[in-house]
Design a protein around this motif. Structure first.
Motif, PDB file in Angstrom:
ATOM      1  N   CYS A  10     -12.159   7.172   6.591  1.00 54.40           N
ATOM      2  CA  CYS A  10     -12.603   7.150   5.190  1.00 54.40           C
ATOM      3  C   CYS A  10     -11.570   6.483   4.281  1.00 54.40           C
ATOM      4  O   CYS A  10     -11.858   6.201   3.121  1.00 54.40           O
ATOM      5  CB  CYS A  10     -12.887   8.566   4.714  1.00 54.40           C
ATOM      6  N   ASP A  11     -10.360   6.246   4.794  1.00 60.03           N
ATOM      7  CA  ASP A  11      -9.315   5.608   4.001  1.00 60.03           C
ATOM      8  C   ASP A  11      -9.347   4.080   4.113  1.00 60.03           C
ATOM      9  O   ASP A  11      -8.517   3.400   3.525  1.00 60.03           O
ATOM     10  CB  ASP A  11      -7.938   6.115   4.445  1.00 60.03           C
ATOM     11  N   VAL A  12     -10.272   3.545   4.907  1.00 59.28           N
ATOM     12  CA  VAL A  12     -10.354   2.093   5.093  1.00 59.28           C
ATOM     13  C   VAL A  12     -10.915   1.451   3.827  1.00 59.28           C
ATOM     14  O   VAL A  12     -11.958   1.864   3.314  1.00 59.28           O
ATOM     15  CB  VAL A  12     -11.238   1.731   6.301  1.00 59.28           C
ATOM     16  N   ALA A  13     -10.212   0.457   3.316  1.00 60.11           N
ATOM     17  CA  ALA A  13     -10.664  -0.270   2.123  1.00 60.11           C
ATOM     18  C   ALA A  13     -11.047  -1.688   2.524  1.00 60.11           C
ATOM     19  O   ALA A  13     -10.350  -2.329   3.316  1.00 60.11           O
ATOM     20  CB  ALA A  13      -9.562  -0.311   1.070  1.00 60.11           C
ATOM     21  N   GLN A 256       1.957  -0.505   1.144  1.00 56.28           N
ATOM     22  CA  GLN A 256       3.224  -0.737   1.855  1.00 56.28           C
ATOM     23  C   GLN A 256       4.010   0.564   2.022  1.00 56.28           C
ATOM     24  O   GLN A 256       4.638   0.778   3.065  1.00 56.28           O
ATOM     25  CB  GLN A 256       4.054  -1.768   1.085  1.00 56.28           C
ATOM     26  N   ALA A 257       3.989   1.416   1.015  1.00 55.22           N
ATOM     27  CA  ALA A 257       4.691   2.696   1.109  1.00 55.22           C
ATOM     28  C   ALA A 257       4.092   3.552   2.215  1.00 55.22           C
ATOM     29  O   ALA A 257       4.824   4.215   2.970  1.00 55.22           O
ATOM     30  CB  ALA A 257       4.632   3.422  -0.231  1.00 55.22           C
ATOM     31  N   ARG A 258       2.769   3.535   2.343  1.00 51.36           N
ATOM     32  CA  ARG A 258       2.130   4.278   3.436  1.00 51.36           C
ATOM     33  C   ARG A 258       2.543   3.708   4.788  1.00 51.36           C
ATOM     34  O   ARG A 258       2.793   4.458   5.742  1.00 51.36           O
ATOM     35  CB  ARG A 258       0.607   4.236   3.279  1.00 51.36           C
TER      36      ARG A 258
END
Length: 285
Positions: A10-13, A256-258
């Motif tokens: 669900c986090d895929v953009a 990038q932080a992730r």
């Protein structure tokens, strides 16, 4: 977690790169490009414009210079639209040698591309060392498509220019080109990079960082210049006051932080010794 299942998917953009087809008649190509530039200017889901289709097609060869001029014309009128152009997807035997000498150069110097798809004919370009130096200086990234290049062009292993780009300091990323055509995925591209190109973990880490730093995601980068170097002042440390608020305003930096957190977690669980993987490091595993 919900009902015991991960919600990672669900986090895929999704973002879109509008693509014009270079084998159509000139008027149709221009209409496609004009629509693409206007669309990318109006809809943030579309992050840029590309031009693709077989570069050795007679129409594509005949109109290549014209296409670059079209793109430059439209870029001047839509300066915020980013360009990732398939260029140099050619090798000896597909086209006369004269047509190997300028496709990447024109995409960079005339059209203004910030990303080049394929870039296989770089060694045949007129004054290739100077062109490589310019691409390294201006950080024009090359999308490397190992499976596609092997299947379509028969270029693989030591014949592939990946090592040439890396030695020249040109930033590279890995791409599938087209999963539906090549029957490949990103995992396989990274596997081929290791087994066929001899890349090691430090190289792959730099490439995956490149993928976000040179992407067309909105907002500032986590890195001041090149990925893996000095961080942006707001997030010299992830715990710095104001870093969280700054990341919330910059989609690219937040992604990038992730990634950095994921890399740190991976290395903590899989690597026996911490590595110094800063830009310029020669550590390899």
């Amino acid at each position: 977690m919900r009902n015991g299942r991960s919600r990672t998917a669900c986090d895929v953009a999704m973002r879109y790169l509008y693509t014009a087809i270079r084998t159509n008649p000139p008027a149709q190509v221009f209409a496609q490009l004009a629509f693409g530039f206007a669309l990318a200017d109006a809809d943030p889901r579309f992050v840029g414009v590309n031009i693709a289709a077989p570069e050795h097609d007679p129409v594509a060869v005949r109109d290549y210079a014209l296409h670059m001029q079209m793109i430059a014309f439209l870029k001047a009128r839509h300066p915020k639209v980013q360009l990732s152009l398939h260029a140099g997807e050619l090798t000896l035997g597909l086209v006369p040698s004269r047509d190997l000498s300028f496709h990447i150069r024109d995409a960079v110097q005339i059209a203004g591309a910030r990303r080049i798809g394929h870039g296989i004919d770089i060694a045949y370009e007129t004054d290739a060392p100077a062109l490589l130096a310019q691409m390294a200086r201006d950080q024009v990234v090359v999308e490397i498509n190992l499976t596609s290049n092997a299947v379509i062009l028969g270029v693989k292993g030591s014949d592939h220019p990946l090592s040439l780009y890396r030695e020249a300091g040109v930033p590279v990323v890995l791409s599938t080109d087209d999963e539906g055509v090549s029957r490949s995925d990103m995992t396989n591209e990274y596997l081929r990079a290791v087994t066929e190109q001899g890349l090691r973990y430090a190289d792959l880490k730099q490439i995956v960082r490149n993928g976000l730093h040179y992407s067309f995601l909105p907002g500032d980068s986590l890195w001041q210049d090149r990925p893996g170097g000095a961080r942006a002042a707001a997030c010299v440390s992830m715990d710095a006051p104001g870093c969280g608020a700054w990341l919330a305003k910059n989609v690219k930096a937040a992604a990038q932080a992730r990634l950095e957190r994921d890399l740190q977690a991976f290395e903590a669980g899989h690597l026996e010794e911490p590595l110094d993987l800063r830009v310029g490091s020669t550590v390899r595993i």
